[in-house]
Motif scaffolding. Structure first.
Motif, PDB file in Angstrom:
ATOM      1  N   GLU A  53      22.876  44.415  54.488  1.00  0.00           N
ATOM      2  CA  GLU A  53      23.860  45.482  54.257  1.00  0.00           C
ATOM      3  C   GLU A  53      24.206  45.577  52.776  1.00  0.00           C
ATOM      4  N   PRO A  54      24.522  46.802  52.298  1.00  0.00           N
ATOM      5  CA  PRO A  54      24.924  46.957  50.890  1.00  0.00           C
ATOM      6  C   PRO A  54      26.124  46.062  50.579  1.00  0.00           C
ATOM      7  N   ALA A  55      26.031  45.344  49.458  1.00  0.00           N
ATOM      8  CA  ALA A  55      27.108  44.428  49.071  1.00  0.00           C
ATOM      9  C   ALA A  55      27.387  44.577  47.581  1.00  0.00           C
ATOM     10  N   TYR A  56      28.651  44.388  47.233  1.00  0.00           N
ATOM     11  CA  TYR A  56      29.119  44.590  45.854  1.00  0.00           C
ATOM     12  C   TYR A  56      29.785  43.317  45.392  1.00  0.00           C
ATOM     13  N   LEU A  57      29.244  42.734  44.304  1.00  0.00           N
ATOM     14  CA  LEU A  57      29.710  41.440  43.813  1.00  0.00           C
ATOM     15  C   LEU A  57      30.155  41.564  42.365  1.00  0.00           C
ATOM     16  N   THR A  58      31.132  40.768  41.997  1.00  0.00           N
ATOM     17  CA  THR A  58      31.616  40.740  40.610  1.00  0.00           C
ATOM     18  C   THR A  58      30.983  39.543  39.890  1.00  0.00           C
ATOM     19  N   SER A  63      35.541  37.905  39.126  1.00  0.00           N
ATOM     20  CA  SER A  63      36.929  38.318  39.359  1.00  0.00           C
ATOM     21  C   SER A  63      37.268  38.559  40.819  1.00  0.00           C
ATOM     22  N   GLY A  64      36.249  38.917  41.617  1.00  0.00           N
ATOM     23  CA  GLY A  64      36.573  39.357  42.969  1.00  0.00           C
ATOM     24  C   GLY A  64      35.775  38.706  44.066  1.00  0.00           C
ATOM     25  N   SER A  65      36.070  39.137  45.273  1.00  0.00           N
ATOM     26  CA  SER A  65      35.390  38.679  46.465  1.00  0.00           C
ATOM     27  C   SER A  65      34.381  39.758  46.881  1.00  0.00           C
ATOM     28  N   THR A  66      33.287  39.350  47.475  1.00  0.00           N
ATOM     29  CA  THR A  66      32.239  40.289  47.880  1.00  0.00           C
ATOM     30  C   THR A  66      32.765  41.345  48.848  1.00  0.00           C
ATOM     31  N   ILE A  67      32.339  42.579  48.632  1.00  0.00           N
ATOM     32  CA  ILE A  67      32.641  43.696  49.531  1.00  0.00           C
ATOM     33  C   ILE A  67      31.298  44.120  50.127  1.00  0.00           C
ATOM     34  N   ALA A  79      32.414  50.355  58.539  1.00  0.00           N
ATOM     35  CA  ALA A  79      33.124  49.090  58.316  1.00  0.00           C
ATOM     36  C   ALA A  79      32.991  48.638  56.862  1.00  0.00           C
ATOM     37  N   ILE A  80      34.126  48.246  56.289  1.00  0.00           N
ATOM     38  CA  ILE A  80      34.126  47.596  54.980  1.00  0.00           C
ATOM     39  C   ILE A  80      34.426  46.137  55.298  1.00  0.00           C
ATOM     40  N   LEU A  81      33.478  45.268  54.967  1.00  0.00           N
ATOM     41  CA  LEU A  81      33.582  43.870  55.367  1.00  0.00           C
ATOM     42  C   LEU A  81      33.929  42.985  54.177  1.00  0.00           C
ATOM     43  N   PHE A  82      34.781  41.999  54.459  1.00  0.00           N
ATOM     44  CA  PHE A  82      35.264  41.086  53.419  1.00  0.00           C
ATOM     45  C   PHE A  82      35.035  39.649  53.869  1.00  0.00           C
ATOM     46  N   ASN A  83      35.026  38.731  52.926  1.00  0.00           N
ATOM     47  CA  ASN A  83      34.891  37.312  53.251  1.00  0.00           C
ATOM     48  C   ASN A  83      36.056  36.907  54.144  1.00  0.00           C
ATOM     49  N   CYS A  84      35.751  36.375  55.321  1.00  0.00           N
ATOM     50  CA  CYS A  84      36.814  36.058  56.293  1.00  0.00           C
ATOM     51  C   CYS A  84      37.648  34.848  55.859  1.00  0.00           C
ATOM     52  N   LYS A  85      37.210  34.130  54.843  1.00  0.00           N
ATOM     53  CA  LYS A  85      37.991  32.983  54.349  1.00  0.00           C
ATOM     54  C   LYS A  85      39.057  33.407  53.337  1.00  0.00           C
ATOM     55  N   THR A  86      39.079  34.690  53.002  1.00  0.00           N
ATOM     56  CA  THR A  86      40.104  35.202  52.086  1.00  0.00           C
ATOM     57  C   THR A  86      41.299  35.708  52.893  1.00  0.00           C
ATOM     58  N   THR A  87      42.371  36.028  52.200  1.00  0.00           N
ATOM     59  CA  THR A  87      43.556  36.596  52.854  1.00  0.00           C
ATOM     60  C   THR A  87      43.560  38.130  52.728  1.00  0.00           C
ATOM     61  N   LEU A  88      42.441  38.706  52.291  1.00  0.00           N
ATOM     62  CA  LEU A  88      42.401  40.139  51.994  1.00  0.00           C
ATOM     63  C   LEU A  88      42.788  41.023  53.175  1.00  0.00           C
ATOM     64  N   ALA A 128      40.408  43.383  46.439  1.00  0.00           N
ATOM     65  CA  ALA A 128      39.188  42.603  46.668  1.00  0.00           C
ATOM     66  C   ALA A 128      38.454  42.321  45.358  1.00  0.00           C
ATOM     67  N   LEU A 129      38.373  43.342  44.498  1.00  0.00           N
ATOM     68  CA  LEU A 129      37.631  43.190  43.233  1.00  0.00           C
ATOM     69  C   LEU A 129      38.332  42.272  42.239  1.00  0.00           C
ATOM     70  N   THR A 130      39.629  42.033  42.445  1.00  0.00           N
ATOM     71  CA  THR A 130      40.389  41.158  41.532  1.00  0.00           C
ATOM     72  C   THR A 130      40.931  39.932  42.267  1.00  0.00           C
ATOM     73  N   TYR A 131      40.427  39.660  43.454  1.00  0.00           N
ATOM     74  CA  TYR A 131      40.951  38.599  44.317  1.00  0.00           C
ATOM     75  C   TYR A 131      41.046  37.248  43.603  1.00  0.00           C
ATOM     76  N   HIS A 132      39.987  36.862  42.910  1.00  0.00           N
ATOM     77  CA  HIS A 132      39.994  35.552  42.245  1.00  0.00           C
ATOM     78  C   HIS A 132      40.884  35.537  41.003  1.00  0.00           C
ATOM     79  N   LEU A 133      41.005  36.683  40.328  1.00  0.00           N
ATOM     80  CA  LEU A 133      41.913  36.754  39.180  1.00  0.00           C
ATOM     81  C   LEU A 133      43.342  36.501  39.644  1.00  0.00           C
ATOM     82  N   ASP A 134      43.714  37.167  40.735  1.00  0.00           N
ATOM     83  CA  ASP A 134      45.065  37.010  41.277  1.00  0.00           C
ATOM     84  C   ASP A 134      45.302  35.565  41.707  1.00  0.00           C
ATOM     85  N   ARG A 135      44.288  34.927  42.292  1.00  0.00           N
ATOM     86  CA  ARG A 135      44.436  33.537  42.740  1.00  0.00           C
ATOM     87  C   ARG A 135      44.601  32.597  41.547  1.00  0.00           C
TER      88      ARG A 135
END
Length: 139
Positions: A53-58, A63-67, A79-88, A128-135
């Motif tokens: 599936e198409p995936a978008y990574l930073t 900075s972010g989590s994969t979309i 469906a827009i899918l996110f890493n289930c281990k995140t709180t997104l 999602a794209l800034t998830y790790h920056l925020d963390r």
């Protein structure tokens, strides 16, 4: 900023989806690139396939989590899918309880017809794209 041309393998993945889902997810793809471009600290996105599936990574900044974009077997929604281990997805559910349908902690579902809720979706994609920056800031 407009989205870059589709890589051949990613284009094939969009083409393999039922047309209404593929068309809706191409709108989401444009929004992902526009949202990334609006953030100085996201950098250039890597567009690839994950699980076919198409995936978008930073990759450039981390900075972010994969979309990931696709569909769930039991749904006719896009469906827009996110890493289930995140709180997104929990965060999206808190902010937009009635705007979207969700699946567990991994998916935000969009109907394939009607107007794309760009404003709300941009906020979700931005998170999602800034998830790790925020963390990192919270540590």
């Amino acid at each position: 900023m407009t989205a870059p041309p589709l890589p051949r393998d990613v284009n094939r993945a969009f083409g393999a989806l039922p047309a209404p889902i593929g068309e809706r997810l191409l709108q989401v793809r444009d929004l992902i690139f526009a949202t990334a471009a609006a953030h100085d600290n996201v950098g250039r996105l890597t567009e690839t396939l994950k699980w076919g599936e198409p995936a978008y990574l930073t990759d450039e900044t981390g900075s972010g989590s994969t979309i990931r974009l696709g569909r769930l077997k039991d749904s006719d929604h896009a469906a827009i899918l996110f890493n289930c281990k995140t709180t997104l997805v929990d965060t999206f559910r808190e902010r937009f309880p009635d705007q979207f349908e969700y699946r567990q902690t991994r998916a935000l579902l969009l109907p394939v017809t009607g107007k794309l809720p760009k404003q709300e979706l941009t906020i979700c994609l931005s998170l999602a794209l800034t998830y790790h920056l925020d963390r990192r800031k919270k540590r």
